[in-house]
Scaffold this active site. Structure first.
Site, PDB file in Angstrom:
ATOM      1  N   LYS A   1       0.862  -1.183   0.000  1.00 23.82           N
ATOM      2  CA  LYS A   1       0.000   0.000   0.000  1.00 23.82           C
ATOM      3  C   LYS A   1       0.900   1.236   0.000  1.00 23.82           C
ATOM      4  O   LYS A   1       1.448   1.617   1.019  1.00 23.82           O
ATOM      5  CB  LYS A   1      -0.927   0.036   1.219  1.00 23.82           C
ATOM      6  CG  LYS A   1      -2.030   1.068   1.046  1.00 23.82           C
ATOM      7  CD  LYS A   1      -2.354   1.852   2.314  1.00 23.82           C
ATOM      8  CE  LYS A   1      -1.513   3.052   2.559  1.00 23.82           C
ATOM      9  NZ  LYS A   1      -1.656   4.188   1.627  1.00 23.82           N
TER      10      LYS A   1
ATOM     11  N   GLU B   1      10.084   1.092  10.323  1.00 23.61           N
ATOM     12  CA  GLU B   1      11.105   2.129  10.077  1.00 23.61           C
ATOM     13  C   GLU B   1      10.393   3.459  10.274  1.00 23.61           C
ATOM     14  O   GLU B   1       9.636   3.906   9.414  1.00 23.61           O
ATOM     15  CB  GLU B   1      11.649   2.019   8.645  1.00 23.61           C
ATOM     16  CG  GLU B   1      12.397   0.742   8.354  1.00 23.61           C
ATOM     17  CD  GLU B   1      13.727   0.655   9.065  1.00 23.61           C
ATOM     18  OE1 GLU B   1      14.228   1.701   9.533  1.00 23.61           O
ATOM     19  OE2 GLU B   1      14.260  -0.454   9.173  1.00 23.61           O
TER      20      GLU B   1
ATOM     21  N   CYS C   1      13.815  10.915   6.628  1.00 26.09           N
ATOM     22  CA  CYS C   1      13.764  10.532   8.037  1.00 26.09           C
ATOM     23  C   CYS C   1      15.137  10.646   8.705  1.00 26.09           C
ATOM     24  O   CYS C   1      15.230  10.710   9.922  1.00 26.09           O
ATOM     25  CB  CYS C   1      13.244   9.112   8.171  1.00 26.09           C
ATOM     26  SG  CYS C   1      14.179   7.960   7.166  1.00 26.09           S
TER      27      CYS C   1
HETATM   28  P1  NAP Z   1       2.635   8.428   7.669  1.00 24.71           P
HETATM   29  O1  NAP Z   1       1.582   9.432   7.792  1.00 24.71           O
HETATM   30  O2  NAP Z   1       2.896   7.539   8.810  1.00 24.71           O
HETATM   31  O3  NAP Z   1       2.258   7.573   6.370  1.00 24.71           O
HETATM   32  C1  NAP Z   1       3.054   6.521   5.918  1.00 24.71           C
HETATM   33  C2  NAP Z   1       2.187   5.484   5.246  1.00 24.71           C
HETATM   34  O4  NAP Z   1       1.271   4.982   6.199  1.00 24.71           O
HETATM   35  C3  NAP Z   1       1.344   6.021   4.097  1.00 24.71           C
HETATM   36  O5  NAP Z   1       1.210   5.030   3.126  1.00 24.71           O
HETATM   37  C4  NAP Z   1       0.020   6.296   4.763  1.00 24.71           C
HETATM   38  O6  NAP Z   1      -1.059   6.255   3.874  1.00 24.71           O
HETATM   39  C5  NAP Z   1      -0.046   5.113   5.713  1.00 24.71           C
HETATM   40  N1  NAP Z   1      -0.961   5.288   6.823  1.00 24.71           N
HETATM   41  C6  NAP Z   1      -1.327   6.409   7.461  1.00 24.71           C
HETATM   42  N2  NAP Z   1      -2.204   6.124   8.454  1.00 24.71           N
HETATM   43  C7  NAP Z   1      -2.385   4.781   8.430  1.00 24.71           C
HETATM   44  C8  NAP Z   1      -3.176   3.862   9.195  1.00 24.71           C
HETATM   45  N3  NAP Z   1      -3.958   4.264  10.203  1.00 24.71           N
HETATM   46  N4  NAP Z   1      -3.103   2.557   8.883  1.00 24.71           N
HETATM   47  C9  NAP Z   1      -2.344   2.115   7.873  1.00 24.71           C
HETATM   48  N5  NAP Z   1      -1.572   2.927   7.125  1.00 24.71           N
HETATM   49  C10 NAP Z   1      -1.588   4.243   7.404  1.00 24.71           C
HETATM   50  O7  NAP Z   1       4.035   9.064   7.322  1.00 24.71           O
HETATM   51  P2  NAP Z   1       4.374  10.093   6.182  1.00 24.71           P
HETATM   52  O8  NAP Z   1       4.010  11.432   6.650  1.00 24.71           O
HETATM   53  O9  NAP Z   1       3.830   9.615   4.889  1.00 24.71           O
HETATM   54  O10 NAP Z   1       5.966   9.906   6.081  1.00 24.71           O
HETATM   55  C11 NAP Z   1       6.844  10.637   6.834  1.00 24.71           C
HETATM   56  C12 NAP Z   1       7.305   9.844   8.030  1.00 24.71           C
HETATM   57  O11 NAP Z   1       7.964   8.662   7.601  1.00 24.71           O
HETATM   58  C13 NAP Z   1       8.325  10.596   8.826  1.00 24.71           C
HETATM   59  O12 NAP Z   1       8.075  10.443  10.185  1.00 24.71           O
HETATM   60  C14 NAP Z   1       9.630   9.925   8.445  1.00 24.71           C
HETATM   61  O13 NAP Z   1      10.637  10.075   9.390  1.00 24.71           O
HETATM   62  C15 NAP Z   1       9.208   8.540   8.266  1.00 24.71           C
HETATM   63  N6  NAP Z   1      10.160   7.790   7.424  1.00 24.71           N
HETATM   64  C16 NAP Z   1      10.954   6.857   8.032  1.00 24.71           C
HETATM   65  C17 NAP Z   1      11.888   6.174   7.277  1.00 24.71           C
HETATM   66  C18 NAP Z   1      12.769   5.128   7.911  1.00 24.71           C
HETATM   67  O14 NAP Z   1      13.360   4.338   7.184  1.00 24.71           O
HETATM   68  N7  NAP Z   1      12.882   5.066   9.222  1.00 24.71           N
HETATM   69  C19 NAP Z   1      12.009   6.422   5.921  1.00 24.71           C
HETATM   70  C20 NAP Z   1      11.181   7.377   5.335  1.00 24.71           C
HETATM   71  C21 NAP Z   1      10.248   8.054   6.112  1.00 24.71           C
HETATM   72  P3  NAP Z   1      -1.715   7.614   3.277  1.00 24.71           P
HETATM   73  O15 NAP Z   1      -0.677   8.270   2.498  1.00 24.71           O
HETATM   74  O16 NAP Z   1      -2.837   7.090   2.442  1.00 24.71           O
HETATM   75  O17 NAP Z   1      -2.163   8.412   4.448  1.00 24.71           O
END
Ligand code: NAP
Length: 509
Positions: free
Chosen positions: A202, A280, A314
């Site tokens: 997804k 992650e 991140c």
């Molecule tokens: P996010 O809001 O957590 O979303 C990530 C993914 O999760 C998206 O596909 C989102 O879908 C989905 N999602 C959101 N709510 C969900 C739920 N209740 N159930 C299932 N899936 C759900 O994060 P983001 O804002 O896209 O990304 C930024 C974050 O990712 C930052 O905190 C960053 O540090 C972190 N990140 C970490 C790494 C690592 O390797 N540690 C790498 C890259 C990014 P939708 O888009 O449809 O809402």
């Protein structure tokens, strides 16, 4: 010309690589309007779609199906059936498909990068870097597929033989963010497929097209139906889809990259089926510059670490900690670099090295961090405002006189804003660096060998950059400690997230 023919050309023709580049698919033929389930390109059952918008100019790039639990269940079922045959393929067969997939991504790099820049906003240079990095996981895991070894242990009784074998865990539910729409998929998928797992992916609502483009090339590489499935969904349906993936007994593991907040939801939902979970999550990386540092190198490192992908990674430096003796010099040099080196604009335009943020909400969040810091006493040295280029742009910014009570020190800024705090001693720097409940990456610059060892050991993070600010590579283990996640991706340990150990005791020998 079919892809198979193209690949044949590559082997037979001396100028194969050039030919492949010339014939590479244009970005527009990667723009799919269907999701991918069980080897077919399919619409949502109710026909619903959502739009994918270029954050640089708000142009419509395409529309994709807005799927929900019905299609997710179909994808899970397809992956479940496909697992039965995929897990029985040889490592060599899986390796060959991954390697071919790697080559196809490589030969379509520019078109994929263009698509990535259009839907995500990052500069073409950043997109090329991501496609290269993303492809490298398929190459890496095509090799690791052949190295999933078991173990034989010396028994304590003579009539027994004891061994451990490793087997694929099953269907992997993969949920990825928008900031690395290709690499965050390939880093998981490469490992999963290499060891014999199948997957339901997804991607983020903002960036489904890159995921589908990668899938299209997987199909050309010879992936059997059902082995990889991609569900596209708007955020309206995301939580239902996520819940089903977590709670389905047919999904064996959840691998998620995204925010810590959502990671906690998925971890808790997965408890219902006692699923393996790899997370992650977010970071809050310290970037410490000690007085012995080579300041040129520290400034170069700071620029790359803070501003690549407009600060939306991140492992971007989130908190700059600079020792008092060199503080003024470092601030001056970093300010000059920001003013002279960063060109903001549409990532497709030549010379632009910093694009828009993903959406207006991201811009507002960044602006709130700056407003809060300034209210509490920080000073703007460069930028500090929304950018007149468009509603998704923010000015590259440098704030000084930052203190630990400011929100920008406690949370991920996720934008092109560098904030600097001054410290006196090594102990004080480490205390500030570790004073957070996340621990993904940490960086420091020092020419003092003893200090390099001490600080590398003391930082509470999963990854350390010592005189280096770009850490990511297929051959290393990526991941965090504390609330930055569970498990590791990439490297030789990356396959472990998708393997079960089985102990076999053979008696009566
Ligand atoms: P996010 O809001 O957590 O979303 C990530 C993914 O999760 C998206 O596909 C989102 O879908 C989905 N999602 C959101 N709510 C969900 C739920 N209740 N159930 C299932 N899936 C759900 O994060 P983001 O804002 O896209 O990304 C930024 C974050 O990712 C930052 O905190 C960053 O540090 C972190 N990140 C970490 C790494 C690592 O390797 N540690 C790498 C890259 C990014 P939708 O888009 O449809 O809402």
């Amino acid at each position: 010309m079919s892809c198979a023919m193209l690949l044949q050309c590559r082997h037979s023709c001396k100028k194969g690589n050039r030919l492949l580049r010339m014939l590479a698919t244009s970005y527009s033929s990667f723009v799919k309007d269907k999701a991918y389930i069980n080897g077919s390109w399919v619409a949502a059952a109710n026909g619903n779609t959502f739009s994918v918008i270029n954050p640089a100019n708000e142009e419509l790039i395409g529309t994709v199906p807005d799927m929900g639990i019905q299609e997710t269940q179909s994808a899970i079922d397809a992956a479940h059936v496909a697992f039965d045959t995929w897990r029985k393929t040889t490592a060599k067969e899986r390796s060959a498909i991954l390697k071919k997939w790697f080559s196809l991504i490589e030969s379509n790099k520019t078109s994929l990068a263009e698509l990535l820049t259009k839907e995500q906003g990052k500069s073409m240079a950043d997109s090329i870097a991501e496609v290269t990095y993303g492809a490298s996981f398929f190459e890496w895991f095509s090799e690791e597929a052949k190295r999933v070894y078991g173990e034989i242990m010396p028994p304590s009784t003579a009539d027994r033989r004891l061994l451990i074998m490793k087997q694929p865990i099953g269907v992997a539910g993969i949920i990825t963010p928008w900031n690395f729409p290709i690499a965050m998929i390939t880093r998981k998928l490469g490992a999963a497929l290499a060891v014999g797992c199948t997957a339901v992916i997804k991607p983020a609502e903002d960036t489904p097209l890159s995921a589908l483009a990668i899938c299209q090339l997987g199909e050309e590489a010879g992936l059997p139906a059902g082995v990889v499935n991609v569900i596209t969904t708007s955020s309206k349906n995301t939580s239902d889809v996520g819940k089903l993936l977590c709670e389905s007994p047919r999904v064996a593991t959840i691998s998620f990259t995204g925010s810590t907040k959502v990671g906690k939801i998925l971890l808790s939902q997965s408890a219902s089926t006692v699923k393996r979970v790899s997370l992650e999550l977010g970071g809050n990386a310290p970037f410490i510059v000690f007085d012995s540092a080579n300041i040129d190198k520290a400034v170069t490192g700071a620029m790359a670490c803070k501003f690549r992908c407009a600060g939306q990674t991140c492992i971007c430096a989130n908190r700059f900690l600079v020792q008092d003796v060199i503080y003024d010099e470092f601030v001056k040099r970093l300010a000059e670099a920001i003013k002279n080196q960063l060109v903001v604009g549409n990532g497709l335009d030549e010379g632009v090295n910093i694009g828009p943020l993903i959406n207006e909400a991201a811009v507002n969040k960044v602006d709130d961090f700056v407003t809060d810091a300034v209210k509490k006493g920080a000073t703007k040295i460069v930028g500090g405002n929304k950018n007149s280029l468009g509603k998704n742009f923010y000015e590259p910014t440098l704030l000084v006189n930052v203190t630990t009570d400011m929100e920008c020190m406690k949370d991920e800024i996720f934008g092109p804003v560098a904030v600097i705090i001054k410290f006196k001693t090594e102990a004080e720097a480490i205390k500030i660096a570790n004073s957070t409940d996340v621990g993904l990456a940490g960086y420091f610059y020092s020419q003092d060998l003893g200090q390099v060892w001490r600080v590398a050991e003391e930082l509470q993070v999963g990854m350390v950059g010592a005189n280096e600010s770009l850490l990511s590579a297929a051959e290393v283990s990526f991941g965090g400690v504390k609330q930055s996640g569970l498990g590791r991706e990439g490297g030789k340990f990356g396959v472990d997230e998708y393997l079960e150990m089985k102990y076999i005791c053979m008696g009566g020998i």
